[in-house]
Design a protein around this motif. Structure first.
Motif, PDB file in Angstrom:
ATOM      1  N   GLY A 261     -28.394 -24.395  21.458  1.00 45.09           N
ATOM      2  CA  GLY A 261     -28.947 -24.861  22.724  1.00 45.09           C
ATOM      3  C   GLY A 261     -30.376 -24.430  23.009  1.00 45.09           C
ATOM      4  N   PHE A 262     -30.922 -23.542  22.183  1.00 47.96           N
ATOM      5  CA  PHE A 262     -32.321 -23.141  22.340  1.00 47.96           C
ATOM      6  C   PHE A 262     -33.156 -23.715  21.201  1.00 47.96           C
ATOM      7  CE2 PHE A 262     -30.231 -19.809  24.782  1.00 47.96           C
ATOM      8  CZ  PHE A 262     -31.020 -19.809  25.928  1.00 47.96           C
ATOM      9  N   TYR A 263     -34.399 -24.010  21.528  1.00 45.97           N
ATOM     10  CA  TYR A 263     -35.300 -24.566  20.515  1.00 45.97           C
ATOM     11  C   TYR A 263     -36.592 -23.770  20.540  1.00 45.97           C
ATOM     12  CZ  TYR A 263     -31.938 -28.275  21.015  1.00 45.97           C
ATOM     13  OH  TYR A 263     -30.758 -28.963  21.072  1.00 45.97           O
ATOM     14  N   ASP A 264     -37.019 -23.278  19.389  1.00 38.21           N
ATOM     15  CA  ASP A 264     -38.297 -22.586  19.309  1.00 38.21           C
ATOM     16  C   ASP A 264     -39.358 -23.606  18.939  1.00 38.21           C
ATOM     17  OD1 ASP A 264     -37.187 -20.224  20.006  1.00 38.21           O
ATOM     18  OD2 ASP A 264     -37.076 -19.407  17.963  1.00 38.21           O
ATOM     19  N   VAL A 265     -40.342 -23.739  19.848  1.00 40.89           N
ATOM     20  CA  VAL A 265     -41.389 -24.740  19.651  1.00 40.89           C
ATOM     21  C   VAL A 265     -42.700 -24.041  19.302  1.00 40.89           C
ATOM     22  CG1 VAL A 265     -42.648 -26.646  20.718  1.00 40.89           C
ATOM     23  CG2 VAL A 265     -40.245 -26.277  21.299  1.00 40.89           C
TER      24      VAL A 265
ATOM     25  N   ILE B 298     -40.720 -28.368  16.870  1.00 42.01           N
ATOM     26  CA  ILE B 298     -39.531 -27.499  16.876  1.00 42.01           C
ATOM     27  C   ILE B 298     -39.367 -26.889  15.492  1.00 42.01           C
ATOM     28  CG2 ILE B 298     -37.020 -27.365  17.158  1.00 42.01           C
ATOM     29  CD1 ILE B 298     -37.160 -29.694  19.081  1.00 42.01           C
ATOM     30  N   ILE B 299     -39.380 -25.559  15.437  1.00 43.66           N
ATOM     31  CA  ILE B 299     -39.233 -24.905  14.132  1.00 43.66           C
ATOM     32  C   ILE B 299     -37.859 -24.248  13.968  1.00 43.66           C
ATOM     33  CG2 ILE B 299     -41.709 -24.519  13.771  1.00 43.66           C
ATOM     34  CD1 ILE B 299     -41.015 -21.520  14.555  1.00 43.66           C
ATOM     35  N   ARG B 300     -37.111 -24.140  15.066  1.00 46.63           N
ATOM     36  CA  ARG B 300     -35.804 -23.490  14.951  1.00 46.63           C
ATOM     37  C   ARG B 300     -34.905 -24.009  16.056  1.00 46.63           C
ATOM     38  NH1 ARG B 300     -37.471 -18.387  15.683  1.00 46.63           N
ATOM     39  NH2 ARG B 300     -38.454 -18.362  13.650  1.00 46.63           N
ATOM     40  N   SER B 301     -33.629 -24.144  15.720  1.00 48.67           N
ATOM     41  CA  SER B 301     -32.674 -24.596  16.723  1.00 48.67           C
ATOM     42  C   SER B 301     -31.476 -23.665  16.649  1.00 48.67           C
ATOM     43  CB  SER B 301     -32.292 -26.041  16.407  1.00 48.67           C
ATOM     44  OG  SER B 301     -30.918 -26.247  16.566  1.00 48.67           O
TER      45      SER B 301
ATOM     46  N   ILE C  41     -45.176 -19.363  19.794  1.00 49.77           N
ATOM     47  CA  ILE C  41     -43.842 -19.977  19.734  1.00 49.77           C
ATOM     48  C   ILE C  41     -43.165 -19.802  21.094  1.00 49.77           C
ATOM     49  CG2 ILE C  41     -41.561 -19.816  18.648  1.00 49.77           C
ATOM     50  CD1 ILE C  41     -43.125 -18.906  16.086  1.00 49.77           C
ATOM     51  N   VAL C  42     -42.729 -20.912  21.663  1.00 41.97           N
ATOM     52  CA  VAL C  42     -42.106 -20.875  22.986  1.00 41.97           C
ATOM     53  C   VAL C  42     -40.643 -21.272  22.864  1.00 41.97           C
ATOM     54  CG1 VAL C  42     -42.213 -21.795  25.351  1.00 41.97           C
ATOM     55  CG2 VAL C  42     -44.318 -21.570  23.995  1.00 41.97           C
ATOM     56  N   ARG C  43     -39.782 -20.429  23.401  1.00 37.44           N
ATOM     57  CA  ARG C  43     -38.350 -20.748  23.364  1.00 37.44           C
ATOM     58  C   ARG C  43     -38.018 -21.719  24.511  1.00 37.44           C
ATOM     59  NH1 ARG C  43     -33.982 -16.759  21.092  1.00 37.44           N
ATOM     60  NH2 ARG C  43     -35.268 -17.398  19.323  1.00 37.44           N
ATOM     61  N   CYS C  44     -37.439 -22.838  24.168  1.00 37.98           N
ATOM     62  CA  CYS C  44     -37.199 -23.879  25.174  1.00 37.98           C
ATOM     63  C   CYS C  44     -35.735 -24.281  25.210  1.00 37.98           C
ATOM     64  CB  CYS C  44     -37.999 -25.149  24.837  1.00 37.98           C
ATOM     65  SG  CYS C  44     -39.775 -24.963  24.923  1.00 37.98           S
ATOM     66  N   ARG C  45     -35.367 -24.891  26.319  1.00 40.93           N
ATOM     67  CA  ARG C  45     -34.120 -25.632  26.409  1.00 40.93           C
ATOM     68  C   ARG C  45     -34.495 -27.102  26.510  1.00 40.93           C
ATOM     69  NH1 ARG C  45     -29.255 -23.827  27.212  1.00 40.93           N
ATOM     70  NH2 ARG C  45     -28.836 -21.666  27.737  1.00 40.93           N
ATOM     71  N   ALA C  46     -33.539 -27.976  26.257  1.00 38.80           N
ATOM     72  CA  ALA C  46     -33.832 -29.399  26.414  1.00 38.80           C
ATOM     73  C   ALA C  46     -33.636 -29.782  27.877  1.00 38.80           C
ATOM     74  CB  ALA C  46     -32.924 -30.224  25.527  1.00 38.80           C
TER      75      ALA C  46
ATOM     76  N   ALA D 107     -30.897 -24.336  11.266  1.00 37.38           N
ATOM     77  CA  ALA D 107     -32.008 -24.869  10.486  1.00 37.38           C
ATOM     78  C   ALA D 107     -33.277 -24.228  11.007  1.00 37.38           C
ATOM     79  CB  ALA D 107     -32.065 -26.382  10.660  1.00 37.38           C
ATOM     80  N   GLN D 108     -34.165 -23.834  10.132  1.00 36.32           N
ATOM     81  CA  GLN D 108     -35.462 -23.367  10.604  1.00 36.32           C
ATOM     82  C   GLN D 108     -36.567 -23.719   9.630  1.00 36.32           C
ATOM     83  OE1 GLN D 108     -36.201 -19.194  10.975  1.00 36.32           O
ATOM     84  NE2 GLN D 108     -34.691 -18.625   9.444  1.00 36.32           N
ATOM     85  N   LEU D 109     -37.711 -24.001  10.230  1.00 38.67           N
ATOM     86  CA  LEU D 109     -38.874 -24.433   9.469  1.00 38.67           C
ATOM     87  C   LEU D 109     -39.777 -23.227   9.252  1.00 38.67           C
ATOM     88  CD1 LEU D 109     -39.596 -27.279   8.538  1.00 38.67           C
ATOM     89  CD2 LEU D 109     -40.688 -27.660  10.730  1.00 38.67           C
ATOM     90  N   LEU D 110     -40.093 -22.963   7.991  1.00 37.42           N
ATOM     91  CA  LEU D 110     -40.941 -21.815   7.661  1.00 37.42           C
ATOM     92  C   LEU D 110     -42.284 -22.317   7.172  1.00 37.42           C
ATOM     93  CD1 LEU D 110     -38.139 -20.125   5.596  1.00 37.42           C
ATOM     94  CD2 LEU D 110     -38.910 -19.353   7.848  1.00 37.42           C
ATOM     95  N   ARG D 111     -43.325 -21.537   7.449  1.00 38.26           N
ATOM     96  CA  ARG D 111     -44.660 -21.940   7.037  1.00 38.26           C
ATOM     97  C   ARG D 111     -44.967 -21.372   5.659  1.00 38.26           C
ATOM     98  NH1 ARG D 111     -49.309 -23.403   9.994  1.00 38.26           N
ATOM     99  NH2 ARG D 111     -48.292 -23.013  11.980  1.00 38.26           N
TER     100      ARG D 111
END
Ligand SMILES: Nc1nc2c(ncn2[C@@H]2O[C@H](COP(=O)(O)OP(=O)(O)O)[C@@H](O)[C@H]2O)c(=O)[nH]1
Ligand SMILES: [Mg+2]
Ligand SMILES: [Zn+2]
Length: 294
Positions: free
Chosen positions: A12-16, A6-9, A22-27, A200-204
């Motif tokens: 209610g959506f999570y970018d995996v 997960i790189i972004r939340s 990158i796939v946008r997901c729900r839990a 929060a987001q994770l950057l490369r």
């Protein structure tokens, strides 16, 4: 099922990120009932239609900022404004150690200080260096310390944490070519409590082969997974002196013949760190006593 991080939340959506896309997901629905919240940094199994099915075991996690599986936490404060908050720093260092995460202290906006002038920030830098911490003084205006920060981030998964308005997003803009994170006007932020960074987001980090998370600011922090009895484990500099305490379960607060307090008096343990320990110990103890009388 696929696997990714997960790189972004975002509400209610999570970018995996699975390394390719990158796939946008729900839990999955049952997460909510079980009170499981996916965090940025989580390794997850997901179905391609966009549903997270499983969170893999975490190496560590922080509640503030909300991230999992990081190697390193960079706590950012501004040199002058907004004014650094020593007890927030101390709390954060305890949380980070408790989770086995490497701490780095970053005093940003160093351009606001003058060489000749003693400030809270200069004394914090001095104190925490003496206590053995990695302290960086940076400025996104002059470029001071940016290279050092880059070196610390290299090859690691890090999170930038700290209050709003200290320059976390600005630091990342300076570090990562091409990212343009939104940064905020300070007067607006302080007066209206504005948080420019909402998620929060994770950057490369391309060249440095690392990841770094930008996070929203926080100004308070509850101690979790730590008790008055385990608190001293977050103070590694106490370790060599604990063996010389007369009482084997010494709390280093008021017992006679305490090796830790002797080391403070002898200048072997930095006094400010010991005082931070005392303040947090008393706070935890008071909470624990309240719990037992409930
Ligand atoms: N003087 C000075 N201002 C800075 C520095 N870094 C960031 N700022 C300013 O501080 C404000 C808050 O920055 P921002 O990156 O949004 O902070 P964040 O809330 O921690 O992400 C903005 O107006 C920035 O331009 C710095 O090194 N020196
Ligand atoms: Mg920000
Ligand atoms: Zn002791």
């Amino acid at each position: 099922m696929e696997q990714g991080r997960i790189i972004r939340s975002l509400s209610g959506f999570y970018d995996v990120d699975d390394g390719q896309k990158i796939v946008r997901c729900r839990a999955k629905g049952s997460f909510r009932q079980k009170k499981i919240t996916p965090l940025v940094g989580d390794e997850v199994r997901f179905v391609p239609e966009g549903r997270i099915e499983e969170i893999l075991p975490r190496r560590n996690r922080l509640t503030r900022p909300p991230v999992a599986n990081v190697d390193q936490a960079v706590l950012v404060f501004a040199a002058i404004y907004p004014e650094p908050h020593p007890m927030l720093l101390e709390r954060f260092l305890v949380m980070v150690r408790t989770q086995g995460i490497r701490p780095v202290i970053c005093l940003n906006k160093w351009d606001q200080t003058r060489e000749t002038e003693e400030t809270l920030a200069t004394s914090l830098a001095e104190t925490y260096r003496r206590a053995g911490f990695d302290v960086l003084c940076t400025s996104t205006r002059t470029g001071e310390g940016i290279q050092e920060l880059k070196e610390r981030l290299s090859g690691r998964v890090s999170v930038l944490a700290g209050p709003s308005g200290v320059g976390k997003s600005s630091l990342l803009n300076a570090l990562i070519p091409g990212v343009r994170l939104e940064t905020g006007d300070l007067s607006e932020k302080i007066q209206r409590g504005k948080n420019t960074t909402r998620c929060a987001q994770l950057l490369r980090l391309e060249e440095e082969e690392g990841f770094v998370a930008d996070t929203p600011g926080f100004t308070s922090l509850r101690l979790e997974d730590v008790t008055s009895e385990t608190l001293s484990e977050a103070y590694p500099e106490f370790e060599p002196y604990k063996q010389t305490c007369y009482f084997p379960l010494c709390s280093h607060v008021s017992e006679p013949d305490c090796g830790v307090r002797r080391a403070v008096e002898a200048g072997q343990i930095v006094r400010e760190r010991y005082e931070g320990y005392l303040a947090l110990w008393r706070e935890l103890k008071a909470e624990e006593q309240q719990e037992t009388t409930k």
